[in-house]
Motif scaffolding. Structure first.
Motif, short mmCIF file in Angstrom:
data_model
loop_
_atom_site.label_atom_id
_atom_site.label_comp_id
_atom_site.label_asym_id
_atom_site.label_seq_id
_atom_site.Cartn_x
_atom_site.Cartn_y
_atom_site.Cartn_z
N LYS A 11 0.78 -1.89 -0.08
CA LYS A 11 0.29 0.06 -0.48
C LYS A 11 1.19 0.95 -0.09
O LYS A 11 1.40 1.75 1.11
CB LYS A 11 -0.73 -0.13 1.33
N ALA A 12 1.54 1.78 -1.81
CA ALA A 12 2.18 3.31 -1.23
C ALA A 12 1.73 4.06 -1.29
O ALA A 12 0.64 3.93 -1.66
CB ALA A 12 2.63 2.43 -2.77
N GLU A 21 -0.57 13.57 -3.35
CA GLU A 21 -0.21 12.50 -2.92
C GLU A 21 -1.93 12.26 -3.19
O GLU A 21 -2.33 11.80 -3.16
CB GLU A 21 -0.35 12.54 -1.55
N ALA A 22 -1.91 10.77 -3.08
CA ALA A 22 -2.23 9.44 -3.27
C ALA A 22 -2.01 8.30 -2.90
O ALA A 22 -0.67 7.70 -2.57
CB ALA A 22 -3.12 8.85 -4.98
N GLU A 23 -2.77 7.20 -2.19
CA GLU A 23 -2.36 5.94 -2.03
C GLU A 23 -2.66 4.30 -3.05
O GLU A 23 -3.95 4.65 -3.49
CB GLU A 23 -2.81 5.61 -0.44
N LEU A 24 -2.12 4.09 -3.71
CA LEU A 24 -2.81 3.19 -4.06
C LEU A 24 -1.80 0.84 -3.62
O LEU A 24 -0.65 1.76 -3.26
CB LEU A 24 -1.71 3.24 -6.03
N LEU A 25 -2.06 0.56 -4.60
CA LEU A 25 -2.04 -0.94 -4.07
C LEU A 25 -0.34 -0.56 -4.98
O LEU A 25 -0.73 -0.88 -6.65
CB LEU A 25 -3.00 -2.05 -4.29
N THR A 26 0.62 -1.50 -5.05
CA THR A 26 1.71 -1.27 -6.47
C THR A 26 2.62 -2.64 -5.72
O THR A 26 2.96 -2.73 -4.48
CB THR A 26 2.24 0.11 -6.26
N THR A 27 3.09 -2.38 -6.69
CA THR A 27 4.48 -3.97 -6.58
C THR A 27 5.92 -3.55 -6.48
O THR A 27 6.41 -3.45 -6.39
CB THR A 27 4.73 -4.74 -7.70
N SER A 31 6.56 2.86 -1.46
CA SER A 31 6.44 5.30 -1.60
C SER A 31 7.76 5.26 -2.34
O SER A 31 8.37 4.69 -3.23
CB SER A 31 7.57 6.09 -0.18
N LEU A 32 6.48 6.18 -3.46
CA LEU A 32 6.94 6.70 -4.66
C LEU A 32 7.11 7.98 -5.19
O LEU A 32 6.24 8.68 -4.80
CB LEU A 32 6.45 5.84 -5.96
N GLU A 33 7.77 8.07 -6.13
CA GLU A 33 7.90 9.59 -6.30
C GLU A 33 8.21 9.68 -8.14
O GLU A 33 8.28 9.37 -8.94
CB GLU A 33 9.29 10.66 -5.67
#
Length: 72
Positions: A11-12, A21-27, A31-33
């Motif tokens: 849950k990034a 800013e947003a929260e998403l499911l990712t692999t 934390s991503l910029e």
């Protein structure tokens, strides 16, 4: 489903340089910029403009202008 073949999901929190800013499911990680998002991208904001670097659009139109006229 087979076990141990699927990547781990996180849950990034995605952060853009514009401050969104947003929260998403990712692999990809927790934390991503990103440099650009739908809140600041010119296509979505309506502030889109075409940058004609060194007259490329004009050269393209000039090169292919006669192409359509030969068929008639």
């Amino acid at each position: 489903m087979k076990k141990d073949i699927h990547p781990k999901t996180f849950k990034a929190k995605i952060r853009c340089h514009c401050g969104y800013e947003a929260e998403l499911l990712t692999t990809k990680g927790e934390s991503l910029e990103v440099e650009i998002c739908s809140n600041c991208h010119p296509f979505y904001t309506g502030k889109q403009r075409f940058v004609d670097t060194a007259g490329r659009i004009d050269r393209f139109r000039k090169k292919y202008a006669a192409f359509g006229k030969k068929e008639a």
